[in-house]
Enzyme design. Structure first.
Site, PDB file in Angstrom:
ATOM      1  CB  CYS B 102      -0.886  -0.015   1.246  1.00  0.00           C
ATOM      2  SG  CYS B 102      -1.807   1.506   1.502  1.00  0.00           S
ATOM      3  CB  CYS B 106      -5.572   5.865  -2.711  1.00  0.00           C
ATOM      4  SG  CYS B 106      -4.455   5.003  -3.820  1.00  0.00           S
ATOM      5  CB  THR B 193      -3.729   4.171   5.193  1.00  0.00           C
ATOM      6  OG1 THR B 193      -4.530   3.051   5.523  1.00  0.00           O
ATOM      7  CG2 THR B 193      -2.701   3.769   4.163  1.00  0.00           C
ATOM      8  CD  GLU B 259      -3.208   0.819   7.784  1.00  0.00           C
ATOM      9  OE1 GLU B 259      -4.030   1.633   8.249  1.00  0.00           O
ATOM     10  OE2 GLU B 259      -3.237   0.417   6.609  1.00  0.00           O
ATOM     11  CG  HIS B 294     -10.742   4.616  -0.296  1.00  0.00           C
ATOM     12  ND1 HIS B 294      -9.549   4.977  -0.878  1.00  0.00           N
ATOM     13  CD2 HIS B 294     -10.408   4.002   0.862  1.00  0.00           C
ATOM     14  CE1 HIS B 294      -8.547   4.619  -0.096  1.00  0.00           C
ATOM     15  NE2 HIS B 294      -9.040   4.015   0.955  1.00  0.00           N
ATOM     16  CE1 TYR B 298      -9.515   0.267  -0.102  1.00  0.00           C
ATOM     17  CE2 TYR B 298      -8.160  -1.657   0.310  1.00  0.00           C
ATOM     18  CZ  TYR B 298      -8.703  -0.466   0.736  1.00  0.00           C
ATOM     19  OH  TYR B 298      -8.426  -0.013   1.995  1.00  0.00           O
ATOM     20  CB  CYS B 300      -3.820  -0.327  -5.224  1.00  0.00           C
ATOM     21  SG  CYS B 300      -4.627  -0.764  -3.665  1.00  0.00           S
ATOM     22  CD  GLU B 448      -4.582  -1.053   3.208  1.00  0.00           C
ATOM     23  OE1 GLU B 448      -3.463  -1.186   3.746  1.00  0.00           O
ATOM     24  OE2 GLU B 448      -4.749  -0.430   2.143  1.00  0.00           O
TER      25      GLU B 448
END
Lengths: 488, 488, 488, 488
Positions: B102, B106, B193, B259, B294, B298, B300, B448
């Site tokens: 991550c 974003c 995050t 985090e 959002h 993901y 990603c 996550e």
């Protein structure tokens, strides 16, 4: 062996491991005192639980052995009826519940039981003396209440080639010298569960062998403190948390599994401890019988699953959503999957057959089905537990942060759950779920569930062998109205 | 802002983080220099990759912003067409491939974009000035190429109660004082995050609010170095391996996620940085629009999935079984699942709608479908990768063992794979798979994926809201031959 | 072609099918008037819906064709931009919602579009004239608003051998004579969706061909009323219910699909209708491009899925359990799976590429991913719908029992649901769900979803070809820290 | 009862059903001679197989009953040991293999066995005489070797309300009059498996009852030829194919299941045949015990699954792809899922407990787990079988087309498979797979698997009751290090 020498409980057992000059390596260092090592100790505690359970629940964890005419720890027992096989499963689930990890003593139990019939059959065919030797060895183990590690998996090198096809013949353990008084062995055994905390290991072939693989067809018992053995411990996810000094962050501070690579460096084994030597055609039956026992031994994971279900239910309740319908439904699903695994193991054990040697062996197809479910369902249980744990699973600060004057009060204020649910309680359950699904015991609960006793494809091959397509095609032909002699 | 102050690349970015007097806590200690901390640094490296990509692939990672009349990093850009939304997804997948983790930028991008239309609509209804303030703030961010963390998740305490129903009102971040020049805020934001490596954070409500929750209906931008903020870092599986000094055992030595729990201790925010204050009826739209962006961000994870597929293919090939049909089939299945996630994200982005404010927002239902698949498929990808990795995943010794004269030669002898495949190569891929499925980046790739942008049940609620049952029942009624007016 | 000859609506279309002397066989009998046959008619109605939609929603179901400079039915249109490809999907979903079945006109549309670029490329390489011929043929089709069936699947005989390896060379359709004015073709096309209700069929090779398969490398357009064609209709589950005279038991009385075996018995085709002849190397690209279009055309099944979701919601509500949390949850799951299919199709269409010929073609990998999900999710949707339907799905008496004085009152008394829900309403929805999951339209919703446009394994092969393992391995190597030149 | 009256085999059984003046309705008509009716006959044949098996494999399908001191058909036997429960499962699987359908005799067997203990316990509490009556009734059944249908499911009307909450009280079967010599009953039983081919039915409550539901708490045995009974047969997918006169298109021409709605129109039952009357608190235990038996009786579906696996293997082989790795893998998966169902049933049976009345009852949780898998896995088996069947499953012409001079030779030419595989062979297997997955026996293999013995949610509720969360939370607390008395 006198009673004085018999290991009676967990404390005895720990003592029995002390003062041995083993060559144990962990994180690049030689470990002088494994029992006292904070990373190794939890795996010894798990094994010790097998001794403690025999004291606390003898009906479950001991059995009367005709071999020595006495009650013995069930892990050293050769099954004498189907109920014995079933009771192994019950004991395994119970120990999974008590330790939340792999307690490492099943491999030896399963090795004994499969060797019991195989040595008997080799002797029948070849007039050898293996079965008597094995029985003598088992008596020694039963009298001493010893731990025996069954060592099957060779390093294998190129998976596209067999033992005699490797560039380095040592990639499968083999006989390098035949002497009048015994054999000299060389090679390694990989992924060895619970060996540093064993008293003996029994090495066995890992695959079907061909006639040219004769030197690799060897079964032998070796004392763990043989100077020719070295043990290189595997790293586990989050292993060093056990050495941090706290008790929360490890998730399960007391118990863990253990895996090592065993190097066998020209170890001499006297004939009395040799249970196979060159009978290549018996390698496949040995592997199949061992895996029939061992694949259904993975019922232990349902005990670990019970802990995970309990932890998931607990954290959901602490979060204030224990009554939400989707939470209940996820707990039901976890239970359903967990019991589906258990059912297949129990069915395999109940449906045991008696071998001519006298021991009872689980139903092979059902045992494979059990293990194959073990390669799938714990992953879904883990996913559901992580779902119920909430995001704190990914972001939970350390126990030192909780103890620190600077941050402790902040965590105590902001990490509470439903009224009465403290930050520490939530942290403890979140860490236990982390331990089981990402951390140290995820190695046992997930990766070992995949690969232990054979990777998924190994079960598929075995299921394929037993799926009896011809009989099923005949059933279909009959109902489809195709007459005999019709070639379809 | 002069160009001298603009962050142009990764090195600039690292420099921009140095010398800030943040209250960062990790493992019970205050961290004076987060950029230099071996456990925190990989998460800063991942963020830095968002700067580097803009240099290397400007078409992908920058956009022309009408707000400042210049090209800006795409992570600071307000979408002006559907293609802008699609390009976010392409950039996210690419960064997942490059970092295997991550990269944390974003949340701010998605926060900007959702606030852009919501502030516009609040102003329309209430005559407020939020949209202009927000645009000014975005200009500042674009000119400086700054990192903004979107902070949404409150600690929540008892999940069975809302903000005003908690025993401690601070369990949802709130306004504790209204002053002539601004607001004073108190509370915390959890599971944050990428905040220690941000320049600003924007706090936002996390759930639908009722009229009595007015004090909790606040959106505000706060500089990360505000003295009222504290950051307590979460532990991640295997986090300390990053501090061990090697490069193999971490699995992915360069990149990781981050985090933290952010404590907001009576922080004053001037009106110019306030973008909502008490308009409770806009909390739900804000959350829904933010999650529309959002949940499809993901995508990603498909970039991370690409790395995992690559690692699984590599280790299977090194093991000598790259051509086995079941191995190929598992790689196909991994690809299929990974692309199914990607497809839903891309469909949501392509099907974007234009908000009256002028920005483009992804299709809400499809975005939720994308994220819901993200809560499932990476777990199956992880299982399949662990399958292909083989048992070494559970038992691999440490890199120090490989370096040690005592054990290194043994590992080099016994951990080889197919001819030419060395122990080190196998160890590196096994560690990377461990990193992604059990270790430090499993936190991002699995946990996550479950809980980020809302846990699975949050998507199910949103899907339920949009499943248009009435229209579907009407279609069924028509084909079933039920006439209008018939009550069934 | 004058407007008088152009088919303008469903009624025109039905008329266009009358009076043709086709050799149609069904249930062992020659069918003289297919349009009037109660079993065949529902499949003609479904095709007619493609004409009606063009009247009712012209933006959706027509397009402006530069080939003839006029608006045409979208099913006859060659795509000129990505949006055209996307609109095909929207139209397909809508028609699935309107008919609850396969409306059979996609195969021709997808055949045109794939032939458009392939003929262009053959001409480029070989100096042939195929593309012009094809364009002329398309103009004829557009002007007349005709239905063209794309006929790809050969009977195949022994799946272990190719065209030239069969005992009977006719098992793949082939050229049996080359004449000055054209070709003579022999063979059959199996599983042909919608041919009796077409005006033309275009035959195409079904697999990758080798140089020795030259006679099988043929593409040709044949009028459906060519005397050399015969059509043997396939039986469908519950087909005869359509001929029983009622309207409830059929489940969906108006609409159904159609599949037939077409026999091509030495049919002569003039050169002007030949679009490939012997260019074996283009068989594979043709199949791949056709399946790129057609695998994502299965988005139509999400329209059918909408009907199924609606029917399941309706019956649950009539049963009095529409508010139960597990019922809602199952509807959410059905929606999630249905939209996951849709998303992949839409992503493939949005991500279309332009071929040098000028037409736009969907993203191949994503199209395969779409279809692969179609081979899975409708089965789970069907299972969930059957769950929500309740046991009546298995035991519902006939509509004649409802009409009978002896039994009707008993059914009206005992088959009621929640207050106001009559027996007839419940029976209608149960029959619709039966129709879609076991009955006549289950053939289209399930079996065709599996095998249409290629069976699951065909998608896996195509996914394997495009999974770019080398690039992914490179990503993994980089993050694992393996340097270039290192052989692992 | 003399031996002359005892039904000894299938032929006797058929004879016993003739000449009864039952009110049977099918497709809107009264059926005078059900035994001779082509649609009903296959369901009678399936029941007859339970008699034939007792002749051919008496060890499997008969048992020694202490109640009459003789061997009896196992379907009439009250279990006297766990092995008896296990043997039920073995017999059920065998009959599934032999008939490929539901043979309908289990419900009565499971009803007897559950009533055996429940009546005993009612008598213990209330001093009633039900158990003796039941035993007398069982003796009559055993001596005559009769078929008894267990009728549990009421029509239920509004699922949101209980028996006394319905607008029409008859929607649950109830006592409408209490007379000196017995009771008068009214209502209906829905989804009744195998009643027209039974000799007796036993009606039982279907849900947990409250004190106000006293009139609905009734268990009674009624002869099937009581004039107050009517039977309205349910339609099954493809039911009329059985009446078409051929033998291929039905798929399984000899065997099928049967489901009917039974109307009970003020039927008088003498006290000697009443086994519960008003003891509402025993309704729930009766349902739970019945479902404990019956949910694991669904092991029969693994016998049907064996047929489906065989058919899938056969058609793949005829198609020439029997050796393809993906084909083998799908057969393995089918076997794995099928055996997972079997394992749970067998485990439930092996783990039986003895009730104080003396009979043995399967493990409730495991029985529910078995059935819950039955609601899932047959659907996946069906999907895989359809995959292996190929597209012909959707498009296969009729057997009349095969017999027709016009089309038969064409089918024989074009529907061949691998060398030697004829069109007829392929058609027969394809039709059998259609029969099991879409056609007449899909009703039993799929829908009945979902809803029989309780729909999926019923199992989830039962699993929830038995998941012992408190014990599991305690295990987790212990390992998480939470001390007793700590409230978390």
């Amino acid at each position: 062996m006198s009673d004085a020498q018999r290991i009676s409980n967990g404390a005895d057992y720990l003592e029995s491991l002390r003062g041995r000059d083993l060559k144990v390596y962990l994180l690049g260092e030689r470990v002088e005192h494994p029992v006292e090592h904070p990373i190794i100790r939890p795996s010894i505690n798990a094994m010790a639980a097998t001794y403690e359970l025999a004291v606390e629940e003898p009906e479950l964890a001991t059995a009367w052995s005709p071999l020595i005419g006495d009650r013995v720890n069930r892990f050293t027992h050769v099954t004498t009826c189907a109920e014995d096989v079933v009771l192994q499963n019950r004991m395994q689930r119970r120990l999974g519940q008590l330790t939340g990890t792999c307690f490492q003593r099943c491999v030896g139990m399963d090795a004994f039981n499969s060797l019991y019939s195989v040595t008997h059959e080799i002797d029948q065919r070849h007039g050898t003396d293996y079965h008597r030797r094995l029985v003598e060895f088992i008596r020694l183990v039963q009298r001493g209440n010893l731990v025996v590690g069954g060592a099957m998996t060779d390093p294998k090198g190129d998976r596209g080639a067999g033992p005699s096809g490797q560039q380095d013949p040592d990639l499968y353990l083999r006989v390098v010298e035949r002497r009048a008084d015994g054999l000299v062995l060389r090679g390694a055994k990989a992924h060895q569960t619970g060996c540093i905390n064993s008293h003996w290991i029994v090495v066995m072939p890992t695959i079907r062998l061909r006639p040219e693989d004769r030197d690799w067809a060897v079964v032998a018992a070796i004392p763990v403190d043989d100077p020719g053995l070295s043990f290189i411990c595997g790293r586990q996810s989050c292993d060093t948390r056990s050495a941090e000094g706290g008790e929360i962050d490890a998730g399960n501070a007391r118990f863990a599994g253990q895996e090592a690579l065993i190097i066998v460096d020209d170890v001499f084994v006297p004939w009395e401890r040799i249970f196979m030597d060159g009978e290549t055609e018996f390698a496949a039956p040995l592997v199949e019988r061992f895996t029939a026992y061992h694949r259904r031994s993975y019922v232990c994971k349902t005990g670990v699953g019970d802990v995970l279900i309990g932890a998931a239910a607990a954290i959901a309740e602490l979060n204030g959503c224990g009554r939400a319908s989707h939470v209940r439904d996820k707990l039901v699903e976890m239970t359903h999957l967990n019991e589906t695994i258990y059912a297949a193991g129990m069915a395999a054990s109940h449906e045991s057959i008696r071998r001519p040697a006298g021991n009872w062996e689980p139903h092979d197809l059902l045992a494979n089905v059990c293990k194959h479910n073990v390669t799938r369902f714990p992953y879904e249980l883990a996913r559901l537990a992580q779902d119920l744990a909430g995001g704190l699973l990914a972001t939970c600060p350390s126990e030192r942060d909780l103890a620190s004057p600077a941050t402790g009060p902040l965590l105590e204020k902001y990490l509470v759950g439903r009224p009465g649910a403290t930050a520490e309680q939530r942290m403890r359950f979140v860490r236990l779920i982390e331990n089981l699904t990402l951390g140290r015991n995820a190695v046992g609960y997930l990766v070992e569930s995949l690969h232990g006793a054979g990777s998924p494809q190994a079960q598929r091959i075995q299921i394929a062998r037993q799926m009896e397509l011809e009989a099923k095609v005949a059933m279909a032909r009959r109902l489809a109205g195709i007459r005999d002699g019709d070639g379809g």
